[in-house]
Design an enzyme around this catalytic site. Structure first.
Site, PDB file in Angstrom:
ATOM      1  N   HIS A 881      43.053  44.931  41.062  1.00  0.00           N
ATOM      2  CA  HIS A 881      42.005  45.863  41.471  1.00  0.00           C
ATOM      3  C   HIS A 881      40.889  45.070  42.143  1.00  0.00           C
ATOM      4  O   HIS A 881      40.197  44.289  41.490  1.00  0.00           O
ATOM      5  CB  HIS A 881      41.467  46.638  40.269  1.00  0.00           C
ATOM      6  CG  HIS A 881      42.480  47.530  39.624  1.00  0.00           C
ATOM      7  ND1 HIS A 881      42.565  47.727  38.267  1.00  0.00           N
ATOM      8  CD2 HIS A 881      43.473  48.275  40.177  1.00  0.00           C
ATOM      9  CE1 HIS A 881      43.550  48.557  38.008  1.00  0.00           C
ATOM     10  NE2 HIS A 881      44.120  48.900  39.154  1.00  0.00           N
ATOM     11  N   GLU A 884      37.255  44.467  40.716  1.00  0.00           N
ATOM     12  CA  GLU A 884      37.077  43.751  39.451  1.00  0.00           C
ATOM     13  C   GLU A 884      37.014  42.250  39.724  1.00  0.00           C
ATOM     14  O   GLU A 884      37.903  41.481  39.360  1.00  0.00           O
ATOM     15  CB  GLU A 884      38.208  44.117  38.498  1.00  0.00           C
ATOM     16  CG  GLU A 884      38.198  45.601  38.139  1.00  0.00           C
ATOM     17  CD  GLU A 884      39.468  46.083  37.455  1.00  0.00           C
ATOM     18  OE1 GLU A 884      40.293  45.224  37.067  1.00  0.00           O
ATOM     19  OE2 GLU A 884      39.654  47.300  37.329  1.00  0.00           O
ATOM     20  N   HIS A 978      41.746  41.576  34.194  1.00  0.00           N
ATOM     21  CA  HIS A 978      41.080  42.762  34.752  1.00  0.00           C
ATOM     22  C   HIS A 978      39.592  42.707  34.442  1.00  0.00           C
ATOM     23  O   HIS A 978      39.125  41.857  33.689  1.00  0.00           O
ATOM     24  CB  HIS A 978      41.672  44.046  34.160  1.00  0.00           C
ATOM     25  CG  HIS A 978      42.976  44.462  34.761  1.00  0.00           C
ATOM     26  ND1 HIS A 978      43.100  45.522  35.632  1.00  0.00           N
ATOM     27  CD2 HIS A 978      44.220  43.945  34.630  1.00  0.00           C
ATOM     28  CE1 HIS A 978      44.362  45.649  35.996  1.00  0.00           C
ATOM     29  NE2 HIS A 978      45.071  44.704  35.399  1.00  0.00           N
ATOM     30  N   GLU A1063      40.646  42.312  29.602  1.00  0.00           N
ATOM     31  CA  GLU A1063      39.541  43.007  30.262  1.00  0.00           C
ATOM     32  C   GLU A1063      38.245  42.247  30.028  1.00  0.00           C
ATOM     33  O   GLU A1063      37.882  41.969  28.887  1.00  0.00           O
ATOM     34  CB  GLU A1063      39.405  44.432  29.711  1.00  0.00           C
ATOM     35  CG  GLU A1063      40.643  45.291  29.853  1.00  0.00           C
ATOM     36  CD  GLU A1063      40.673  46.042  31.167  1.00  0.00           C
ATOM     37  OE1 GLU A1063      39.737  45.856  31.970  1.00  0.00           O
ATOM     38  OE2 GLU A1063      41.626  46.798  31.395  1.00  0.00           O
TER      39      GLU A1063
END
Length: 1186
Positions: A881, A884, A978, A1063
């Site tokens: 992504h 990010e 991420h 994350e």
């Protein structure tokens, strides 16, 4: 003890009595339900139900037949006293115990029986008042629990019965109140609402509601709630507008507001506002509201002496024309108010149903099933990417087994320091203290023959006279400059940005395509005589026409705070100049070379200053911003003032990618914007007031949504002026901007003054829903979804500076390629096995790099080659992504640690072979997307069936894993890096069958599942060694909506048990050492290094027999990392409370657009997190720009 025994016996006696009475009633019901015995038995049951909660609980317990007996008697009896007794019992049962008992009554068929009873009772003339009150009281309770209640009521003809009762008994408040409550439930069904409207219900409501009165406020409140529900129908809303009720509602509201000084009737005022909101959902309603001066009325009534109170629901100011995807799709002529068969029960049921719906419950689907997917012959195409499995190293010189230090092209010597946050001692890379500058002599080179060519030119955009030379602008080129700071204003005035321009062919052969500007101007070389820890040692040609000293930027020393750490301050300064504090991966000239080969859709011809200069972490900590009370209401009030005081609104477009020919005004008070560089995202800017600008972001290319990532340049500012920026087309329903996160700013003048870093800036920051409606296409076919606004205020420190703003620390594709080249050129080939391959080409023709890192075998003997080939694999990936960017900074920390020459890194390389895809979505990163690739699709939803043409990076990354599975070399760990925009800290998502089944509330099934809990080991290790990592935020549940993500597919199809998504927060931490601090690149890189340390410990725990790591080495490694994390900066401070509670009421619940990205909040103890929504980051967007 005796008392307890008496109580128990009494309870047992009552329980036996109720059972006996129900059995007796059931017998009477089958014989003669009209007998007096039925009255007697039901009166006894009513007495027990009124007196004891346990009786009520037992009668509605699972397996109890009491409810069936009562309903059967109610259905069969014609005796009024018996009927009233049973209805009173039902009222007692459903009045307490929450919604469960009402749902129990619905499940037993109570709705149909009561509606039929209502029909029968209405045939009497006049109907029995007590009977009607009781029936409607129960229906008002159970109606919201019955999804088909509206349909049942309409079929039974109950709508008009209730409506007529209200019309005929307006003065009988005891009867009207429950009838209005039932009308409100009827109106939840849109077909019912239209039917009632045709029979005059809207007009009837306005006979009940009226000006301020201390009497019957409860009736007024219910009538307003009913009216608000009715007006949700467009037909009824039009009827209200036609009859002038908008003006009536405003008049009533003003009257209640004026008289309700003690705020005892807030619910009534809220009900009036809800009715106005329902009316203004249609265009006619909005027009009537404006014509009735509604904006000014509500604005004035919402003001307090100091802080404005929450005002109208929507901000009704005009959207600048010509911007797509921001539309008004309400249709006043749409009469298709369809029947709502799937009406929601309540929020609790919705939440519970949602969780159960998204969690995978099929055990067969949960069990990992290795699926080759592709044949061995097809997978052989990846053999060349695994040379380490076949290389015999016969041609390599592996005799010397002593570790050799890394050398970076002869420029920098010394160990690579493990990137650790909070490191402040002298000799650590990138830590510059404020006010401590060691100046070095710089010898400007004025001879043109000694000039080194450059590919950089800073061009003045706003110069009117193109023929005027930069020498004339800057003055005498031989003038000696004593201070870099003194040059700042001149430099930035003359040189607005770096441009990739046409240069002589011998300097940059073949690089002439895609250029938009050509400033063929003479160049002057400035070189630095000292080793620069952040820039290259020579060839820093930045400006033409005169010599410029960059000594402060190139040669800045670091002074320690403690006297005991050094013999004297002067010796430290001298040492800091002469000795480099560690190698750097940034090389400005190399960056420009790489950018020239980077392919973008808009064919960018400019380079942003921050990407050219590079970024170092600032030497101070940045606390999470405390949210001031009332900031959101103040901002909304200012937005409303746009309509009320239209003369203050400029409404001028000052930047527009859709219209390249827009006029750039040369007025001194107007800011200038730019986003035409790699990873830039800004589509349009409208000046609203003198110092306020509305900004519109690009959607992801080939998509019409995903607006979140921003990165743009601002110039032409004045110091001491508060500029407000509003990004008005965000999509997520909430953001960490509401919880202390600040945007990032990079100042060129600060960089030229030896402070080249991104810093958190901005005040009065908030994120709220605005009135701009998203198109149904952009909202997935749903109408009425709104955009959200990020607003922040900035005071610029310098006049005529060039500043950059970003959502998070930018990390471009070209930066990655530069870092990989520097790592490749610097490593010791006798110690480190490093390969950089091309996994594939993207849709745009950019290469997707694949990196292999491990330790070289000790020798080319068979035993050593065998040990080399049999090392387990670790597979890492990142940046699927593009928005990010923190994932890339974590990956940078991992790569630098793996390439360092400290003992633990060497042990790690000897343990594993690392296969790393550091950027899975290069095209998205280059073009400033937030979530998608050029295909307009989220690549992390393509892992199940990737298309080799549309999703090449995913197709081939999965192919690498399938190849490893085919040759029986499954990775020990797969981790995809991420970023997360909704949560704090760093945490992991993994995959567990047992925990997933447990969350379905099927405890019996979860007890039968036998599962290795090894998937928890690595997160647990990280929670002990990484200060930013939070185990309680980790989740190991497999959701249906995530079945096509990398984490789930690698676990399920490839068979990797330890398959994770890691994350990293975009905001900061709320626990541990960094509690109350916003996260920075130092902390992110540290997390990448700590991840590597965790893998080393995992090796010890998973294979203690075959690989015994000396405990002393592990202790040394832990001490090395932990000691470097001590916070010593005097500017560091930690807030006690990480997220101050909002004192203002804010609605963030409406229309979340993240249905596909909802992560269930859970932790290691199976307790759901309640702090924030757990929604995976990644919703921002862009359409193709011509």
């Amino acid at each position: 003890m005796s008392k307890l025994k008496v109580v128990s016996e009494k309870s047992l006696t009552n329980n036996s009595r109720i059972v006996g009475l129900l059995a007796q009633l059931e017998k009477i019901n089958t014989e003669s339900p009209e007998s007096e015995s039925a009255r007697y038995v039901t009166s006894k049951i009513l007495h027990l139900a009124q007196s004891q909660e346990k009786i009520r609980k037992d009668m509605t317990a699972k397996g109890s037949t009491g409810m069936e007996v009562l309903l059967s008697t109610l259905e069969n009896t014609k005796d009024l006293p018996t009927t009233l007794n049973i209805l009173s019992i039902l009222v007692e049962l459903v009045s307490a115990g929450g919604g469960r008992r009402a749902s129990f009554l619905v499940a037993k068929g109570g709705s149909q029986i009561l509606l039929q009873l209502l029909m029968n009772a209405s045939k009497e003339s006049p109907p029995n008042e007590e009977l009607m009150v009781q029936i409607h009281s129960i229906l008002a309770k159970i109606g919201p629990k019955d999804k088909k209640f509206g349909v049942k009521a309409r079929i039974n003809g109950a709508l008009n019965i209730t409506l007529n009762l209200v019309k005929q008994n307006l003065q009988n408040h005891r009867l009207v109140l429950p009838c209005l409550q039932v009308l409100r439930v009827y109106s939840a069904n849109s077909v019912n609402s239209v039917s009632l409207g045709k029979n005059g219900v809207v007009e009837l409501m306005f006979k009940i509601i009226g000006p301020f009165s201390k009497k019957n406020s409860g009736l007024m409140k219910v009538a307003l709630d009913t009216l608000a529900a009715l007006l949700k129908s467009k037909t009824n809303a039009r009827r209200a507008v036609d009859r002038g009720y908008v003006q009536v509602l405003l008049t009533i509201y003003v009257d209640w507001h004026r008289h309700d000084n003690r705020h005892r009737n807030m619910l009534i005022r809220k009900g009036i506002l809800q009715s106005l909101k329902s009316v203004t959902n249609i265009k006619l309603g909005r027009k009537a509201f404006i014509d009735a001066n509604g904006m000014k009325i509500l604005y004035n009534t919402s003001q307090l002496p100091v802080i404005p109170v929450s005002g109208p629901v929507a901000q009704l100011y005009s959207l600048p024309p010509g911007v797509d995807d921001v539309v008004d799709e309400s249709d006043d002529n749409d009469d298709t108010d369809l029947e709502a068969e799937n009406e929601t029960e309540n929020e609790e049921d919705l939440d519970q149903n949602f969780k159960n719906d998204d969690i995978e419950t099929d055990i067969n689907k949960l069990k990992p099933q290795q699926e080759p997917g592709r044949t061995i012959e097809e997978l052989k195409m990846y053999e060349h990417l695994f040379p380490e499995l076949v290389d015999d190293f016969q041609d390599c010189d592996l005799i010397s087994k002593e570790p050799k230090p890394l050398v970076f092209e002869g420029k920098v010597r010394g160990p690579i320091v493990v990137p650790t946050a909070g490191e402040e001692a002298a000799g650590n890379s990138g830590n510059l203290r404020k006010g401590v500058v060691v100046k070095a002599n710089v010898s400007p080179i004025g001879d043109e023959g000694d000039k080194k060519p450059t590919f950089v030119d800073l061009a003045k955009e706003d110069t009117k006279d193109n023929d005027r030379t930069l020498q004339q602008q800057l003055g005498d080129q031989n003038r000696t400059i004593s201070s870099v700071h003194g040059l700042n204003n001149d430099i930035v005035k003359a040189l607005d940005r770096i441009t990739l321009q046409n240069i002589p062919s011998q300097t940059a052969p073949g690089f002439t395509a895609g250029m938009k500007k050509d400033y063929s101007l003479p160049l002057t070389v400035v070189t630095c005589s000292k080793v620069c820890p952040h820039m290259t040692t020579c060839g820093n040609v930045l400006f033409e026409g005169r010599t410029v000293q960059l000594g402060k930027l190139c040669c800045t020393g670091v002074e320690t705070e403690d006297d005991e750490d050094s013999e004297s301050s002067s010796s430290v300064e001298q040492a800091s100049v002469e000795t480099c504090d560690g190698p750097t991966l940034h090389d400005s000239d190399l960056y420009i070379e790489i950018v020239k080969n980077t392919k973008s859709v808009p064919e960018y011809s400019e380079v942003a200053y921050p990407d050219y200069f590079g970024h170092i972490p600032p030497p101070f900590k940045e606390p999470i911003l405390e949210r001031p009370y009332g900031v959101q209401r103040t901002k909304i009030a200012q937005d409303i003032e746009r309509l009320i005081h239209q003369s203050d609104i400029i409404d001028r477009v000052v930047y527009d990618l859709d219209n390249p020919n827009y006029i750039i005004l040369e007025e001194g008070d107007i800011l200038k914007f730019n986003s035409k560089f790699e990873s830039g995202n800004l589509r349009k800017v409208i000046q609203i007031r003198k110092n306020e600008y509305d900004l519109i972001l690009n959607s992801d290319i080939n998509s019409n949504h995903y607006h979140q990532w921003f990165y743009f340049e601002v110039s032409g500012m004045r110091p001491g002026v508060a500029y407000r920026f509003n990004i008005i087309n965000c999509e997520k329903s909430n953001s960490q901007f509401n919880y202390g996160m600040q945007p990032l700013m990079y100042s060129v003048q600060e960089a030229l003054s030896a402070r080249p870093w991104w810093a958190r800036v901005g005040t009065d920051i908030c994120y709220y829903k605005n009135h701009f409606s998203r198109s149904s296409v952009a909202a997935g076919g749903q109408k009425g979804k709104s955009y959200y606004t990020i607003t922040f205020t900035v005071n610029f420190p310098h006049k005529d500076d060039v500043c950059y703003f970003a959502y998070h620390y930018p990390y471009t594709y070209s930066t990655l390629q530069m870092h990989l080249q520097k790592l490749e050129s610097a490593h010791n080939p006798q110690q480190i096995y490093f390969r950089k391959d091309v996994l594939c080409e993207t849709l745009s023709g950019n290469s997707c790099p694949l990196v292999t890192i491990t330790a070289m075998p000790e020798s080319n003997y068979y035993e050593h080659i065998c040990q080399f080939r049999n090392r387990p694999y670790i597979f890492l990936s990142a940046r699927v992504h593009p928005g990010e960017t923190n994932a890339s900074w974590v990956m940078k920390g991992t790569l630098e640690y793996l390439m360092s020459n400290n003992p633990t890194a060497q042990s790690l390389r000897e343990c594993y072979i690392f296969k790393i895809v550091p950027m899975l979505n290069p095209d998205g990163v280059i073009n400033g997307n937030h979530r998608c690739s050029l295909s307009g699709e989220d690549l992390n939803r393509q892992w199940q069936s990737p298309n080799p043409d549309l999703h090449p990076t995913i197709y081939h990354a999965k192919g690498l894993l399938q190849y490893l599975a085919a040759v029986k070399r499954l990775p020990l760990v797969y981790c995809d890096y991420h970023g997360h925009s909704r949560k704090k800290n760093v945490f992991m998502y993994g995959c567990s069958i047992k925990e997933t089944v447990w969350h379905t509330n099927n405890n019996a099934t979860s007890c039968d599942v036998v599962e290795d809990v090894g998937y928890r080991t690595l997160p647990k290790i990280l929670s002990h060694i990484a200060p930013a990592f939070c185990m309680s935020s980790c989740s190991f549940v497999v959701e249906k909506s995530k079945e096509s993500t990398a984490r789930v597919v690698v676990w399920r199809e490839i068979g990797v048990q330890r398959s994770y998504t890691m994350e990293s927060t975009l905001c900061g931490c709320d626990q541990g050492k960094y509690k109350g601090l916003q996260i920075g690149t130092r902390e992110l890189e540290e997390m990448g290094a700590k991840f590597c340390v965790g893998l080393l410990r995992l090796k010890r725990l998973t294979s203690p027999l075959e690989y015994n790591i000396p405990s002393s080495l592990l202790d040394f490694e832990n001490d090395l990392i932990e000691s470097s994390c001590k916070v010593t900066s005097p500017t560091t401070y930690v807030l006690d409370e990480d997220e101050p509670r909002f004192l203002e009421e804010v609605d963030y619940s409406a229309e979340s657009n993240d249905e596909l990205d909802i992560e269930l909040a859970e932790n290691a103890d199976y307790e759901p997190s309640t702090q924030e929504e757990v929604l995976s980051d990644s919703e921002s967007s862009r359409t193709y720009l011509p």
